[in-house]
Design an enzyme around this catalytic site. Structure first.
Site, PDB file in Angstrom:
ATOM      1  N   LYS F 112      85.072 -11.461  25.630  1.00 25.08           N
ATOM      2  CA  LYS F 112      85.101 -10.531  25.869  1.00 25.08           C
ATOM      3  C   LYS F 112      83.240 -10.140  25.132  1.00 25.08           C
ATOM      4  O   LYS F 112      83.254  -9.750  23.022  1.00 25.08           O
ATOM      5  CB  LYS F 112      85.221  -9.333  25.105  1.00 25.08           C
ATOM      6  N   GLY F 173      85.165   5.263  22.321  1.00 27.24           N
ATOM      7  CA  GLY F 173      85.749   6.183  21.396  1.00 27.24           C
ATOM      8  C   GLY F 173      85.804   7.276  22.006  1.00 27.24           C
ATOM      9  O   GLY F 173      86.010   7.832  21.437  1.00 27.24           O
ATOM     10  N   ALA F 199      85.611   1.261  28.181  1.00 28.50           N
ATOM     11  CA  ALA F 199      85.666   2.119  27.355  1.00 28.50           C
ATOM     12  C   ALA F 199      85.965   3.285  27.453  1.00 28.50           C
ATOM     13  O   ALA F 199      84.600   3.858  28.806  1.00 28.50           O
ATOM     14  CB  ALA F 199      84.278   1.870  26.379  1.00 28.50           C
ATOM     15  N   GLY F 200      85.946   4.685  26.876  1.00 25.58           N
ATOM     16  CA  GLY F 200      85.616   5.770  27.468  1.00 25.58           C
ATOM     17  C   GLY F 200      86.707   6.465  27.470  1.00 25.58           C
ATOM     18  O   GLY F 200      86.426   7.886  27.924  1.00 25.58           O
ATOM     19  N   ASN F 221      90.993   1.183  24.648  1.00 24.22           N
ATOM     20  CA  ASN F 221      92.068   0.505  23.002  1.00 24.22           C
ATOM     21  C   ASN F 221      92.025   2.464  21.986  1.00 24.22           C
ATOM     22  O   ASN F 221      92.640   3.032  22.284  1.00 24.22           O
ATOM     23  CB  ASN F 221      90.863  -0.013  22.045  1.00 24.22           C
ATOM     24  N   THR F 222      91.099   2.745  22.301  1.00 22.65           N
ATOM     25  CA  THR F 222      91.438   4.135  21.841  1.00 22.65           C
ATOM     26  C   THR F 222      92.252   4.937  21.827  1.00 22.65           C
ATOM     27  O   THR F 222      92.952   5.704  21.100  1.00 22.65           O
ATOM     28  CB  THR F 222      90.057   5.042  21.374  1.00 22.65           C
TER      29      THR F 222
END
Lengths: 270, 67, 270, 67, 270, 270, 67, 67
Positions: F112, F173, F199-200, F221-222
């Site tokens: 990645k 994040g 992301a986001g 992830n977050t």
């Protein structure tokens, strides 16, 4: 030259005045007089807003501080058309009582009718509002009725003879802006009387977007009184209301998901 | 002396006082106040003639800032 | 009295002028000159917009209809500052060539730099845009660079010496409005040079909302030219840009999900 | 006669014609046109002195409406 | 293996069942039976949706095509709990009449109460709805009342003894999704009885977002029947409702306008 | 029975598997392994997410606490396909170095690719990302490239030979969700390689809405690690991704601003 | 013969016919239909005993697809 | 003794130590660590044979949680 006058040419040139119950208003922005840090700030903000109709509340005289002045010391009734409200009333009877006191205190038969149904949201009790509207209309009042964004209630308030119907953009003092443009648009489409959006507008783009739905005007208070600089925000709101009104009349371009160049594609060099 | 309720508070007034008298005693200019006497709104013209009785309820209101 | 002048008092009283490359502009609204139905409509719309800087394109003279007049017949260079663009260029070299031709055709060293990367979206080729910006800045141009909402590209354009950075609100001619307020706000926060939002604004509330993000100005064309009534929409945009600017400076009220009354809760009758 | 390319189209001109001459023949006022001669932009002052040769490429541009 | 069962483990493991009027339902998604292209498609879509309560309408038998089968030929009452509605009724009396017919036709005392106030928006007549609810509750009905997003009406319907209150996300059949999340959230906060969002959901993300507001369930019909592939959309809705419910229970991360890395900042190489 | 398996029937019955660089994945949800409160919570959340590809970072061994275990102690490489990232790298060279270390540490040639351009927004340096992608592809890597929502950069990453292109929904994040659906949709329309939104995403409805744009998958992830209950949120995300995917395949109903009844208008009683 | 209204349409029936008879004549299974006779809902048990009179209004309803 | 840099920190090692020896001394299992020796990644097979010289730079990395 007061900032208020600066937009009249544009206004007069390109729009018709707001007419409620046969009375003509220069401005489509109506403002409240509550919650300002000082009376002086209030006066300057209202001047900057360009409003010619302002709302006032009816409350007990404070007998302990009799030097305390009522709002009439600050607002020239020659210049501003005072619209008494029934804010804080939770029943039709209470609202009717306040409307009558407002009429006695003021110089006209107009009232901004509010019958609140719930303390946390300050949403209207639509049943009691319709009931009070009927009584007040029968007594000769010009009733401008605060209501929810419910189309059916709006239709009933018009049937009850209200001079204007005033659905909310979002709850009083919330500053959440125009939450339900569909219903506001539908109310405007369905009613013949003026539709004034009352409550919830937080900043100039909210006012502009609201006017773009085609409504006849906006009533606000907190967005000015609680701005960091109420006078500047009042100017912004005056301009934002005019901008939204003219954009509605002008008819916006279509939305597209594919780009279209603004410059000619022909005539490029080799 | 009689006891009446003015703006929600009990007050002692001399018997026979009129509403106009009450306003004067309170230092309120009649043109800046609306008087509700026992739930009836008084016309300016009636302030002189309206005598306050024991147990009456008087509300004195005016416009204040509001939205 | 031209409608354009009507808002200057508010403007001058409550805002500072827009300054790009040391030059002062009265208006924070910059407009294009493409796609109008008639030249007369264009002139009246630009007048109503209050803009003092307008963009033009560089194209071949049409040799077959030599009576055809260039845009200079219609726009008084005394009144309007002409900003040549490089619209339609797909490489840095091509854009540089057009910038030089624009300089020769005009009276200044300013250029609105566009290097397009894709025909369908008209999104900028950010790599080629930075490359062309460096060359043009070295040649003494004042470069106002059209770019995406990418913060990093914006920073590089500033490093390259651009006089202004012009991120898009949404694709050219789309009228989708301000799609990514976060990135536009971040670009404004991070750059020291003026940030002008270019492209995508569709109606007055878009312009107002965009200015409320704190940017220094807006450049638009299609929203005026394709409105049903371009002159009225131009007035709306002028007012909407001022409204958004002043609302930004004024500092809006907080948003709340619980209502707060505008009239006093004390002093109610029993 | 010589053959040159003007705004992308081949044209026959008399040998020895200047750029100023070409503009005149096309009815274009020099102050309203920018001339790019073989990829070089000409100053107004050079229009008279610049002779067009066979095979030259001439671009005549001006401002048009654009965004 | 029927697709409907596939999500039960997740469901049962991480959520409690929906309980209305003391009756437990496996699924928080309730679906209608109208407007499907074919009965077979309806059956497969309802199966895929995982719903165990489905709504039906009460209408005249068509005497000319007596071979025509009622809905009961297609839905196994052992498997599906049938909820008769009063759709199409414009007065309290009419709705009460239909509710009684529904009770006689069905196996239970439950009714989805609808009293429509306006043909164009199909918005509820909230006054008549409250009135009808009181009568039906007194007759022993379990009333699930379709209503607007008005908090005060919702409170009155609960006071009237409704088994569930069902505010709309947007107008019936509009597919506009959740227009006013604030009021839906407020209704859920203020009521003790189950809150089922009824009408307006258009796609799975609408259903997911709606459940994330904390409501107890969703009732939909058009979003399935009018999807290009109703069976697949029904699966999507089943999963979307569960996803939104679990996300609500899980408690989402905070929103931030500044980025935060997901990988450690320590331990980088030189 | 692990909750992860519960959705496979729906999945397999109604969707095709995600294929990247010829490798088939059961889940369209890819998850990170950072920022969990405990390793145990991470394991259970990843299990609940249904992901079969997980990202890991490359960092120095901590020599002072050598009992400290790497991530491989916790993740069974038989079950999870490990995707090393280059998170934290700010240049192409640095990213290439980390990619090679990741290949040496892992069992595959996948990476990645992240080349960050700015610490505050963690937005990609798109120029350096394209440059690094070319080098890594030439070395035989399967490159999954994190990028902005810029369509042109996405096209270049595909041209560079990336196995997948991974535009952001909003900053890493941030939890702001899908800010620019237009550009994400356009990227998906224009590219042939898989498009994974990275992301986001903040909650399940964000994931659902993102998949409804037609993209091939989501990496997060977050949103899991920072949820109050990561395991439940992981289940919600698994279901939300499937829901959005199936809704996209099913084809949603049209949006309308006028209501349409769900029950027959014919057959009403007199 | 008598004239009655069934589902909004006038019909001629033999005098003395019962609701059960009507259903039979219409080929409707009693368990799948609800009968409203002059605004009164009939229990299944009463279908046999309820005789239809001239001018009666009978509504025969059932469940159909709806949302 | 020689001075080398391991994971950014200077360490004293005996002359002639191999990378495998270093890992052993640090209690690191070779299969769980990747060794970058003077910017070159070492194959597992070379750990025994690679002798660390004074001034060498050694990076020992592995997978950790990340997004």
């Amino acid at each position: 030259m007061s900032s208020q006058t600066t937009s009249e040419p544009a206004q007069s040139a390109q729009d018709i005045p707001l007419v409620i119950a046969g009375r003509e208003f220069r401005s489509r922005l109506i403002v409240g007089t509550g919650k300002y840090r000082t009376n002086d700030e209030m006066i300057r903000a209202i001047d900057a807003s360009g409003a010619d109709m302002v709302t006032v509340a009816v409350r007990r005289v404070d007998l302990d501080r009799t030097k305390e002045e009522g709002i009439l010391y600050h607002l020239d009734p020659e210049r501003y058309f005072l619209l008494p409200n029934t804010a804080g009333c939770y029943t039709a009877d209470e609202a009717i009582r306040y409307a009558r006191l407002g009429r006695a205190a003021g110089m006209n038969e107009w009232v901004k009718l509010e019958v609140i149904g719930d303390q946390r949201t300050l949403l209207p009790d639509v049943v009691a509002t319709v009931e009070a509207a009927k009584v007040l209309v029968a007594e000769g009042f010009k009733v401008l009725a605060y209501t929810s964004e419910d189309v059916i209630t709006a239709l009933r308030l018009e049937d009850a003879g209200c001079a204007a119907v005033m659905p909310l953009a979002s709850p009083i003092g919330s500053g959440l802006g125009l939450v339900n443009p569909y219903f506001i648009r539908e109310i405007k489409t369905r009613l013949e009387c003026p539709v004034i959006v009352d409550a919830g507008v937080g900043t100039a783009s909210d006012a502009c977007l609201t006017m773009e739905q085609g409504v006849d005007g906006i009533l606000m208070n907190t967005a000015l009184a609680e701005a960091r600089d109420p006078v500047r925000m009042a100017t912004a709101m005056r301009l934002g209301v005019q901008a939204g009104r003219l954009a509605y009349l002008a008819g916006r371009m279509p939305r597209r998901e594919v780009a279209v160049p603004s410059s000619p594609v022909a005539g490029m060099l080799d | 002396m009689i006891t009446v309720t003015v703006n929600g508070e009990e007050r002692q007034l001399e018997a026979g006082v009129t509403v106009a008298g009450l306003l004067g005693a309170l230092g309120l200019h009649p043109r800046l106040v609306v008087v509700e006497h026992n739930r009836e709104i008084l016309d300016a013209g009636d302030l002189e003639d309206t005598e306050i009785q024991a147990g009456d309820n008087v509300e004195l209101v005016h416009f204040v800032g509001g939205g």
